[in-house]
Design a protein around this motif. Structure first.
Motif, PDB file in Angstrom:
ATOM      1  N   LEU A  18      37.540 147.214  96.348  1.00 35.55           N
ATOM      2  CA  LEU A  18      37.648 145.694  95.975  1.00 35.55           C
ATOM      3  C   LEU A  18      36.268 145.103  96.146  1.00 35.55           C
ATOM      4  CD1 LEU A  18      40.649 144.590  98.136  1.00 35.55           C
ATOM      5  CD2 LEU A  18      40.548 144.812  95.766  1.00 35.55           C
ATOM      6  N   GLU A  19      35.822 144.287  95.170  1.00 43.17           N
ATOM      7  CA  GLU A  19      34.750 143.591  95.145  1.00 43.17           C
ATOM      8  C   GLU A  19      34.946 142.213  95.648  1.00 43.17           C
ATOM      9  OE1 GLU A  19      31.657 142.534  91.489  1.00 43.17           O
ATOM     10  OE2 GLU A  19      33.692 141.561  91.041  1.00 43.17           O
ATOM     11  N   ASP A  20      34.064 141.662  96.718  1.00 40.59           N
ATOM     12  CA  ASP A  20      34.334 140.275  97.140  1.00 40.59           C
ATOM     13  C   ASP A  20      33.754 139.351  96.128  1.00 40.59           C
ATOM     14  OD1 ASP A  20      35.538 140.624  99.888  1.00 40.59           O
ATOM     15  OD2 ASP A  20      33.556 141.558 100.389  1.00 40.59           O
ATOM     16  N   VAL A  21      34.428 138.543  95.544  1.00 36.86           N
ATOM     17  CA  VAL A  21      34.062 137.703  94.600  1.00 36.86           C
ATOM     18  C   VAL A  21      33.471 136.121  95.176  1.00 36.86           C
ATOM     19  CG1 VAL A  21      34.616 136.261  92.532  1.00 36.86           C
ATOM     20  CG2 VAL A  21      35.645 138.474  92.878  1.00 36.86           C
ATOM     21  N   ARG A  22      34.242 135.886  96.220  1.00 39.19           N
ATOM     22  CA  ARG A  22      33.965 134.533  97.018  1.00 39.19           C
ATOM     23  C   ARG A  22      34.997 134.724  98.060  1.00 39.19           C
ATOM     24  NH1 ARG A  22      35.998 132.799  92.345  1.00 39.19           N
ATOM     25  NH2 ARG A  22      37.756 131.466  92.337  1.00 39.19           N
ATOM     26  N   PRO A  23      34.944 133.666  99.223  1.00 40.87           N
ATOM     27  CA  PRO A  23      35.940 133.662 100.148  1.00 40.87           C
ATOM     28  C   PRO A  23      37.237 133.462  99.486  1.00 40.87           C
ATOM     29  CG  PRO A  23      34.087 132.571 100.990  1.00 40.87           C
ATOM     30  CD  PRO A  23      33.820 132.808  99.351  1.00 40.87           C
ATOM     31  N   GLY A  24      38.111 134.182  99.944  1.00 39.71           N
ATOM     32  CA  GLY A  24      39.552 134.088  99.373  1.00 39.71           C
ATOM     33  C   GLY A  24      39.977 134.971  97.948  1.00 39.71           C
ATOM     34  N   VAL A  25      38.880 135.518  97.475  1.00 39.37           N
ATOM     35  CA  VAL A  25      39.068 136.281  96.339  1.00 39.37           C
ATOM     36  C   VAL A  25      38.345 137.460  96.337  1.00 39.37           C
ATOM     37  CG1 VAL A  25      38.799 136.014  93.638  1.00 39.37           C
ATOM     38  CG2 VAL A  25      39.103 134.012  95.118  1.00 39.37           C
ATOM     39  N   LYS A  26      39.326 138.748  95.951  1.00 43.93           N
ATOM     40  CA  LYS A  26      38.850 140.039  95.637  1.00 43.93           C
ATOM     41  C   LYS A  26      39.398 140.323  94.575  1.00 43.93           C
ATOM     42  CE  LYS A  26      38.411 140.513 100.711  1.00 43.93           C
ATOM     43  NZ  LYS A  26      38.360 141.666 101.509  1.00 43.93           N
ATOM     44  N   ARG A  27      38.695 141.475  94.123  1.00 45.25           N
ATOM     45  CA  ARG A  27      39.251 141.846  92.570  1.00 45.25           C
ATOM     46  C   ARG A  27      38.648 143.476  92.474  1.00 45.25           C
ATOM     47  NH1 ARG A  27      35.439 138.438  88.766  1.00 45.25           N
ATOM     48  NH2 ARG A  27      33.415 139.200  89.485  1.00 45.25           N
ATOM     49  N   ALA A  28      39.425 144.347  91.779  1.00 45.96           N
ATOM     50  CA  ALA A  28      39.389 145.471  91.008  1.00 45.96           C
ATOM     51  C   ALA A  28      39.513 145.686  89.983  1.00 45.96           C
ATOM     52  CB  ALA A  28      40.002 146.620  92.078  1.00 45.96           C
ATOM     53  N   GLY A  29      38.897 146.603  88.970  1.00 49.07           N
ATOM     54  CA  GLY A  29      39.306 146.619  87.470  1.00 49.07           C
ATOM     55  C   GLY A  29      39.364 148.116  87.120  1.00 49.07           C
ATOM     56  N   TYR A  30      40.140 148.428  86.181  1.00 48.14           N
ATOM     57  CA  TYR A  30      40.450 149.168  85.331  1.00 48.14           C
ATOM     58  C   TYR A  30      39.983 149.131  83.851  1.00 48.14           C
ATOM     59  CZ  TYR A  30      42.729 153.572  83.312  1.00 48.14           C
ATOM     60  OH  TYR A  30      42.885 154.639  82.677  1.00 48.14           O
ATOM     61  N   VAL A  31      39.017 149.836  83.507  1.00 43.53           N
ATOM     62  CA  VAL A  31      38.226 149.666  82.101  1.00 43.53           C
ATOM     63  C   VAL A  31      38.599 150.835  81.262  1.00 43.53           C
ATOM     64  CG1 VAL A  31      36.407 148.544  80.905  1.00 43.53           C
ATOM     65  CG2 VAL A  31      36.883 147.962  83.234  1.00 43.53           C
ATOM     66  N   THR A  32      38.915 150.423  79.898  1.00 47.46           N
ATOM     67  CA  THR A  32      38.728 151.435  79.004  1.00 47.46           C
ATOM     68  C   THR A  32      37.738 150.973  77.688  1.00 47.46           C
ATOM     69  OG1 THR A  32      40.538 150.920  77.510  1.00 47.46           O
ATOM     70  CG2 THR A  32      41.131 152.282  79.334  1.00 47.46           C
ATOM     71  N   ASP A  33      37.699 151.544  76.673  1.00 49.99           N
ATOM     72  CA  ASP A  33      36.611 151.187  75.709  1.00 49.99           C
ATOM     73  C   ASP A  33      37.323 150.063  74.897  1.00 49.99           C
ATOM     74  OD1 ASP A  33      35.274 153.316  75.986  1.00 49.99           O
ATOM     75  OD2 ASP A  33      36.170 154.705  74.494  1.00 49.99           O
ATOM     76  N   ASP A  34      38.749 149.781  75.021  1.00 47.38           N
ATOM     77  CA  ASP A  34      39.066 148.894  74.560  1.00 47.38           C
ATOM     78  C   ASP A  34      40.025 147.684  75.365  1.00 47.38           C
ATOM     79  OD1 ASP A  34      38.603 149.850  71.812  1.00 47.38           O
ATOM     80  OD2 ASP A  34      40.118 151.352  72.226  1.00 47.38           O
TER      81      ASP A  34
END
Length: 125
Positions: A18-34
């Motif tokens: 998880l990436e800390d974006v700002r207090p109270g917000v975290k995210r993770a991602g799944y990425v393909t070419d499209d």
């Protein structure tokens, strides 16, 4: 990494950092070419972040929790299983009532979030 390398590779959200974006917000991602999937973990009381994407639409899907999702100043009540289109150029933000998992879908992938594909280096080729 090309999408060909992800074919038949199982990736679990719980295994992504998880990436800390700002207090109270975290995210993770799944990425393909499209396509890009971004799982946002948002908490009540987080700093709200009205913003605009001029060049692409966004699909927002609530996996769990409850929130108001504002588009063009109009609040939309959302809960598990609800989804909403955020048109390009529309100011928007989420305001959670409880811990909420919000899956955002972008096609094409957002260049400013390409770093979320960093997990790919750890996948078996």
């Amino acid at each position: 990494m090309s999408s060909k390398n992800l074919y038949r590779t199982v990736v679990r959200w719980d295994d992504l950092a998880l990436e800390d974006v700002r207090p109270g917000v975290k995210r993770a991602g799944y990425v393909t070419d499209d396509v890009m999937l971004v799982m946002n973990h948002v908490e009540p009381g987080m700093a709200l972040n009205p913003h605009v994407h001029e060049d692409f639409d966004q699909l927002a899907y609530i996996v769990s929790g409850r929130a108001k999702y504002y588009i063009d100043g109009v609040p939309h009540e959302m809960g598990p299983g609800s989804m909403l289109l955020v048109p390009a150029g529309s100011p928007h933000y989420i305001e959670p009532y409880e811990p909420t998992l919000n899956l955002d879908i972008f096609t094409p992938p957002r260049a400013d979030l390409a770093h979320l594909a960093g997990y790919e280096k750890d996948l078996k080729k």
